[in-house]
Write a protein that holds these residues in place. Structure first.
Motif: not given
Ligand SMILES: Cc1cc2nc3c(=O)[nH]c(=O)nc-3n(C[C@H](O)[C@H](O)[C@H](O)COP(=O)(O)O)c2cc1C
Ligand code: SF4
Ligand code: FES
Lengths: 160, 431
Positions: B362-380
């Motif tokens: 969704x980030x690639x499609x332009x539908x992401x948010x900056x919070x998504x970045x922290x979410x990604x790190x936390x999932x990882x």
């Protein structure tokens, strides 16, 4: 039982069995034999393999569906698989997909109306140094250019 | 152009380099003969003394691994890992295509060292041509009496077989490989038991990478010191590096471990494609943490130096990324790969890889948010460490390194809602 192996395939099957200490180890190679025999691995083909190995069809179904190289559905005569993983992506794999899509008039995942070509996006094929690349049936085609793609597909498209 | 340090690649480029006759001309199978005249324990010790480390990714000392095989009277197996699925890796294919006899000779040495009765070369299913080359080499070796009953008249019996995978990256993991060999789904096993206790067909088994095995004929023929002449103290010998991406001459290069990364890029690979600027390097295959250009300065291609820079040598697959490459799109390629390849047994891996792919998508499609970045790190962060096999960690690696190292780029992308319309890569597919 719907499908039966030809004599040649039965011979191959016996040879495969001799390689392993268990019959079950012959499942993967037998599914390849079935795929070559019947074009794809249908439910009937799985039943045939199950019978030959001596296990339940469910056991074969589990294996056949786990691995991507067994085509559970019919595919075109030529299965065009374009690698879209990282090294190929860096070298323009998406453009290769777009180019072939347009040329064949199908999207990735589709088969041409004449049943000749199926186009697929696939993961790394282990030829990243010659990106972009694709595999058609058993053969690798590397360092692709539009001219090369034209030449390859036109040649395959012309035969029958 | 053969260099003095060309051990694995010495025959590449010769006419019919894959044939027995060519291999014999350069002293082929002398090492196997020599090994069979040695005590099996001495064969393991020689390989250990040479400092050879596993080339499949983890870098575990090969000679030591061989000594883990129990010395009871059960049949023992060697599985050669030719699954070569880690994106960026394409060296074992060339060993199999260009010098399959070096692999077969290495198999004889390894099997004698471990007193194995049979070896299975597990080759990814797509490698039809390399698999044929290996099979032909095996057939030639049987015909010469180098395999089968009473090898070299020493009373030792060894059988070698090829086994084709069928398209599943996870089968490169050693216990998944064993399951796949046994005709099961290629899902990793819970350890213990480890393969040397209970592996293929419930028997003691060792899994080694193609390149690890192919290095052993040189070591047996020339001794550990000759091998250690190349490389560094802790990273002995030479290694095949697979260089792909934005360099002028991508390919497989055999160089001594410890060679500067910039020498590999500039000298061996002819520098950056179109003379673009270097942006980043993934040094050891798609799962190893990415290094920014400035972090590559002074890094040498050995296990310790790359670890000190915060990444891993892995399988030796160096992916070179030029300026102008969109890191958001590139990360998205990798998250989708791992989501596709998770075998699904462990919830954190199955859910985590799927979720990460969805978010980068969704980030690639332009539908992401900056919070998504922290979410990604936390999932990882939460998915690694708690799973049956290291695929979860492998999937977490790129996320945990791309985002912090290119945070500005990710944020700008999200803010400006860029999309795939913009060219994500600096190379146009042409020529
Ligand atoms: C998900 C995953 C994929 C792997 N793929 C490969 C592979 O394709 N080839 C390989 O040699 N090792 C691969 N490995 C590493 C193997 O599990 C194993 O460590 C290796 O084959 C041991 O050989 P070596 O000691 O000679 O390096 C993989 C590991 C994981 C977790
Ligand atoms: S970590 Fe992932 S790939 Fe490995 S066993 Fe668990 S689910 Fe399967
Ligand atoms: S990334 Fe395309 S072949 Fe490896």
């Amino acid at each position: 039982m719907g499908l039966e192996f030809s004599e040649r395939a039965k011979g191959e099957f016996e040879k495969v069995l001799s390689k392993y200490p268990t019959r079950e180890a012959a499942i993967l190679p037998s599914l390849y034999i079935a795929q070559r025999e019947f074009g794809h691995v249908s439910l009937e083909a799985m039943e045939t393999v199950a019978e030959m190995i001596g296990v339940s069809p469910a056991r074969i179904y589990g294996v056949a569906t786990f691995y991507t190289m067994y085509n559970k559905e019919k595919v075109g005569k030529y299965l065009v698989q374009v690698c879209c993983n990282i090294s190929c992506a860096l070298m323009g794999a998406e453009e290769v997909i777009d180019y072939i899509s347009e040329k064949l008039g199908i999207k990735a995942g589709e088969t041409t109306a004449d049943g000749k070509f199926t186009l697929m996006r696939v993961e790394c094929l282990g030829a990243c140094g010659n990106a972009p690349m694709m595999q058609i049936n058993d053969d690798y085609y590397e360092n692709l250019t539009p001219e090369k793609v034209d030449e390859i597909l036109d040649k395959l498209g012309a035969d029958d | 152009m053969a260099e003095e340090y060309h051990i694995l690649t010495k025959n590449w480029g010769k006419p019919d380099s894959h044939k027995m006759a060519t291999y014999l001309e350069s002293g082929g199978y002398e090492a196997a003969k020599k090994a069979l005249g040695m005590e099996p324990g001495d064969v393991c010790q020689t390989v250990l003394d040479a400092g050879l480390r596993g080339r499949g990714g983890a870098g575990f000392p090969t000679g030591r691994k061989w000594t883990f095989m129990p010395k009871d009277d059960r049949p023992r197996y060697l599985c050669v890992n030719a699954d070569e699925g880690e994106p960026g890796t394409f060296k074992d294919r060339d060993i199999m295509r260009f010098d399959p006899h070096m692999l077969v000779e290495g198999i004889i040495i390894a099997c004698w060292g471990m007193q194995a009765c049979a070896a299975y070369v597990y080759i990814r299913g797509e490698f039809v041509e390399p698999a044929q080359r290996v099979q032909d080499a095996i057939d030639e070796a049987y015909a010469k009496g180098f395999l089968g009953e009473d090898i070299f008249g020493k009373g030792y019996k060894l059988d070698v077989y090829t086994h084709l995978g069928a398209g599943a990256y996870v089968c490169g993991e050693e216990t998944a490989l064993i399951n796949s060999l046994e005709g099961k789904k290629g899902q990793p096993r819970i350890r213990p038991p480890f393969p040397p206790q209970r592996g293929a067909f419930d028997m003691p088994t060792t899994v080694n990478n193609v390149e690890s095995i192919a290095a052993t004929p040189f070591i047996i023929a020339n001794g550990p010191e000759a091998y250690k002449k190349w490389g560094t103290e802790k990273s002995a010998g030479t290694k095949l590096f697979c260089v792909s991406g934005h360099v002028k001459k991508p390919g497989v290069y055999e160089i001594p471990l410890g060679t500067p990364m910039m020498e590999l890029i500039d000298k061996h690979c002819g520098g950056m494609l179109d003379d673009m600027k270097l942006k980043a390097v993934i040094p050891g295959g798609s799962s190893t943490p990415i290094l920014r250009a400035e972090e590559c300065e002074g890094v040498n291609m050995d296990y310790e130096s790359i670890a000190a820079a915060g990444s891993m040598l892995g399988s030796g697959a160096m992916i070179v990324i030029g300026e102008g490459t969109c890191m958001v799109t590139t990360l998205d390629v990798l998250t989708h790969f791992y989501a596709h390849e998770s075998c699904g047994q462990c919830t954190p891996c199955r859910e985590g890889t799927g979720w990460m792919a969805q978010i980068t998508g969704r980030i690639v499609k332009g539908e992401g948010s900056v919070e998504d970045l922290d979410l990604l790190i936390s999932i990882a962060t939460n998915m690694s460490g708690n799973t049956i096999c290291p695929l979860a960690d492998a999937a977490a690696g790129p996320v945990k390194s791309f985002i912090p190292k290119f945070r500005d780029e990710f944020e700008t992308y999200i803010r400006e809602r860029s999309s795939r319309n913009e060219r994500p890569y600096p190379v146009k597919w042409r020529k």
